[in-house]
Design a protein around this motif. Sequence first.
Motif, PDB file in Angstrom:
ATOM      1  N   UNK A   1      44.465  44.249  38.423  1.00 61.35           N
ATOM      2  CA  UNK A   1      43.172  44.067  37.849  1.00 61.35           C
ATOM      3  C   UNK A   1      42.665  42.670  38.351  1.00 61.35           C
ATOM      4  N   UNK A   2      43.335  41.428  38.137  1.00 65.60           N
ATOM      5  CA  UNK A   2      42.988  40.313  38.532  1.00 65.60           C
ATOM      6  C   UNK A   2      42.398  40.189  40.167  1.00 65.60           C
ATOM      7  N   UNK A   3      43.162  40.884  41.026  1.00 66.08           N
ATOM      8  CA  UNK A   3      42.601  40.992  42.329  1.00 66.08           C
ATOM      9  C   UNK A   3      41.662  41.794  42.534  1.00 66.08           C
ATOM     10  N   UNK A   4      41.323  42.664  41.831  1.00 64.32           N
ATOM     11  CA  UNK A   4      40.072  43.473  42.353  1.00 64.32           C
ATOM     12  C   UNK A   4      38.907  42.648  41.478  1.00 64.32           C
ATOM     13  N   UNK A   5      38.910  41.909  40.614  1.00 67.24           N
ATOM     14  CA  UNK A   5      38.044  41.121  40.040  1.00 67.24           C
ATOM     15  C   UNK A   5      37.569  40.080  41.081  1.00 67.24           C
ATOM     16  N   UNK A   6      38.515  39.425  41.642  1.00 70.38           N
ATOM     17  CA  UNK A   6      38.285  38.483  42.448  1.00 70.38           C
ATOM     18  C   UNK A   6      37.516  38.818  43.679  1.00 70.38           C
ATOM     19  N   UNK A   7      38.096  40.244  44.224  1.00 70.00           N
ATOM     20  CA  UNK A   7      37.485  40.705  45.389  1.00 70.00           C
ATOM     21  C   UNK A   7      36.051  41.250  45.139  1.00 70.00           C
ATOM     22  N   UNK A   8      35.675  41.851  44.043  1.00 69.94           N
ATOM     23  CA  UNK A   8      34.441  42.423  43.485  1.00 69.94           C
ATOM     24  C   UNK A   8      33.406  40.934  43.353  1.00 69.94           C
ATOM     25  N   UNK A   9      33.769  40.017  42.824  1.00 71.42           N
ATOM     26  CA  UNK A   9      32.936  38.736  42.597  1.00 71.42           C
ATOM     27  C   UNK A   9      32.838  37.914  43.634  1.00 71.42           C
ATOM     28  N   UNK A  10      33.740  38.048  44.737  1.00 75.50           N
ATOM     29  CA  UNK A  10      33.552  37.071  45.872  1.00 75.50           C
ATOM     30  C   UNK A  10      32.821  37.950  46.898  1.00 75.50           C
ATOM     31  N   UNK A  11      32.784  39.147  46.734  1.00 71.98           N
ATOM     32  CA  UNK A  11      32.247  39.944  47.866  1.00 71.98           C
ATOM     33  C   UNK A  11      30.763  40.741  47.602  1.00 71.98           C
ATOM     34  N   UNK A  12      30.346  40.422  46.360  1.00 69.78           N
ATOM     35  CA  UNK A  12      29.332  41.265  45.865  1.00 69.78           C
ATOM     36  C   UNK A  12      28.562  40.415  44.898  1.00 69.78           C
ATOM     37  N   UNK A  13      27.338  41.109  44.277  1.00 63.78           N
ATOM     38  CA  UNK A  13      26.726  39.993  43.297  1.00 63.78           C
ATOM     39  C   UNK A  13      26.965  40.938  42.005  1.00 63.78           C
ATOM     40  N   UNK A  14      27.791  41.865  41.856  1.00 60.05           N
ATOM     41  CA  UNK A  14      28.494  42.318  40.668  1.00 60.05           C
ATOM     42  C   UNK A  14      29.068  41.457  39.809  1.00 60.05           C
ATOM     43  N   UNK A  15      28.988  41.592  38.414  1.00 59.33           N
ATOM     44  CA  UNK A  15      29.785  40.828  37.728  1.00 59.33           C
ATOM     45  C   UNK A  15      30.729  41.690  37.001  1.00 59.33           C
ATOM     46  N   UNK A  16      32.063  41.223  36.787  1.00 59.87           N
ATOM     47  CA  UNK A  16      33.365  41.954  36.367  1.00 59.87           C
ATOM     48  C   UNK A  16      33.641  41.729  34.967  1.00 59.87           C
ATOM     49  N   UNK A  17      33.963  42.600  34.310  1.00 64.26           N
ATOM     50  CA  UNK A  17      34.429  42.503  32.906  1.00 64.26           C
ATOM     51  C   UNK A  17      35.659  43.265  32.755  1.00 64.26           C
ATOM     52  N   UNK A  18      36.818  42.444  32.483  1.00 65.41           N
ATOM     53  CA  UNK A  18      38.286  43.133  32.515  1.00 65.41           C
ATOM     54  C   UNK A  18      38.641  43.518  30.955  1.00 65.41           C
ATOM     55  N   UNK A  19      39.231  44.976  30.858  1.00 69.63           N
ATOM     56  CA  UNK A  19      39.627  45.281  29.728  1.00 69.63           C
ATOM     57  C   UNK A  19      41.178  45.625  29.975  1.00 69.63           C
ATOM     58  N   UNK A  20      41.986  44.570  29.958  1.00 67.69           N
ATOM     59  CA  UNK A  20      43.365  44.783  30.393  1.00 67.69           C
ATOM     60  C   UNK A  20      44.220  45.212  29.273  1.00 67.69           C
TER      61      UNK A  20
END
Length: 341
Positions: free
Chosen positions: A220-239
């Motif tokens: 989940x943390x990997x996907x969060x970093x990838x999304x926020x570093x490569x797009x202008x999307x914001x990420x909310x995690x529900x772990x």
Amino acid sequence: MILAGAIPAVLLAVLLDQAIAVLQKSGYRLFQKLKYIVPAILIIIGAIYFLTSVSENKLKAGFTLEFMGRQDGDLGLRSVYGLNVNPVVVSDAVMYKAVYEKDLDLISGYSTDGRIKAFDLYVPNDDKKIFPPYFAAPIIKTKTLEKFPELEKILNLLSGKFNDSIMTDLNYKSDYLHQTPEKIAKDFLIKNNLYKISRKGNSGTVRIGSKIFGEQYILTEMYKILIEGNTHYKVETKTGLGGTEICFAALMNDAIDFYTEYTGTGLLVLLKPTEQTIKKVSQSADETYRYVNSEFQKQYGIQWLKPLGFNNSYALMMRRKQSKGLNVKSISDLKNYLNQK
């Protein structure tokens, strides 16, 4: 000894049932006497069972209760391999240490668990394929991919970046070295030239869910970093949402946008096809993936993106030194060893 009181779940249930029946008939006064006697009797019975199990079997085995009742578990070991090791029921929390300390010789577990490395355990090859492939991949609704057009490409950046050994090592850092998922994820992405600083975007919020164990937190943390570093999307995690059913319900009800699932879980728990279909598609990792992806799209409008590359299936485990000494490389080798007089 960790397991001196370990006895079969069935025996415990019978003893408890009989004890309740006696108490209901005899009342409170007898209960006052029995509350000191019954624990002592249970300990004695447990010790007798443990000692006789050791004397009758060359190896001491302990499986989780869930593993005991599954076809891709003890039932499959018995029906496919003819392997009956008379296991005791053991908690996942203690069984790895128990085999390391030689209280047990054989346990059930998961093939990418970090404790395999921590306790230097060996996983015999499942040469008759009773454990279906459990390859990890993000699952996401088609309409969500249309809503976030950049997302599929970014999530697939992790495809093929893992194998069982790599994921086991990452889990080891979490389970045994107690590193945080954030640190493990960042270090991994830096090593693979995938890390980028967050753009702090606000073009929409992607919600990532996860099951309730360390491997999922790391991914989940990997996907969060990838999304926020490569797009202008914001990420909310529900772990730590819970198990499979809870995570899948959250996805279906649009409480999350995606989470990481396993092909074997999709096949056996969520699709539940006929035994004939399971046998047909579970012999190959690629065939399992194609089947679950096709059926999920038909039934749920959900796609399986590209697999990450590791297989977190059920497995048997034993001490590496012991497996070498017994020349056990596969479950069939284990069966042959136990058949020797």
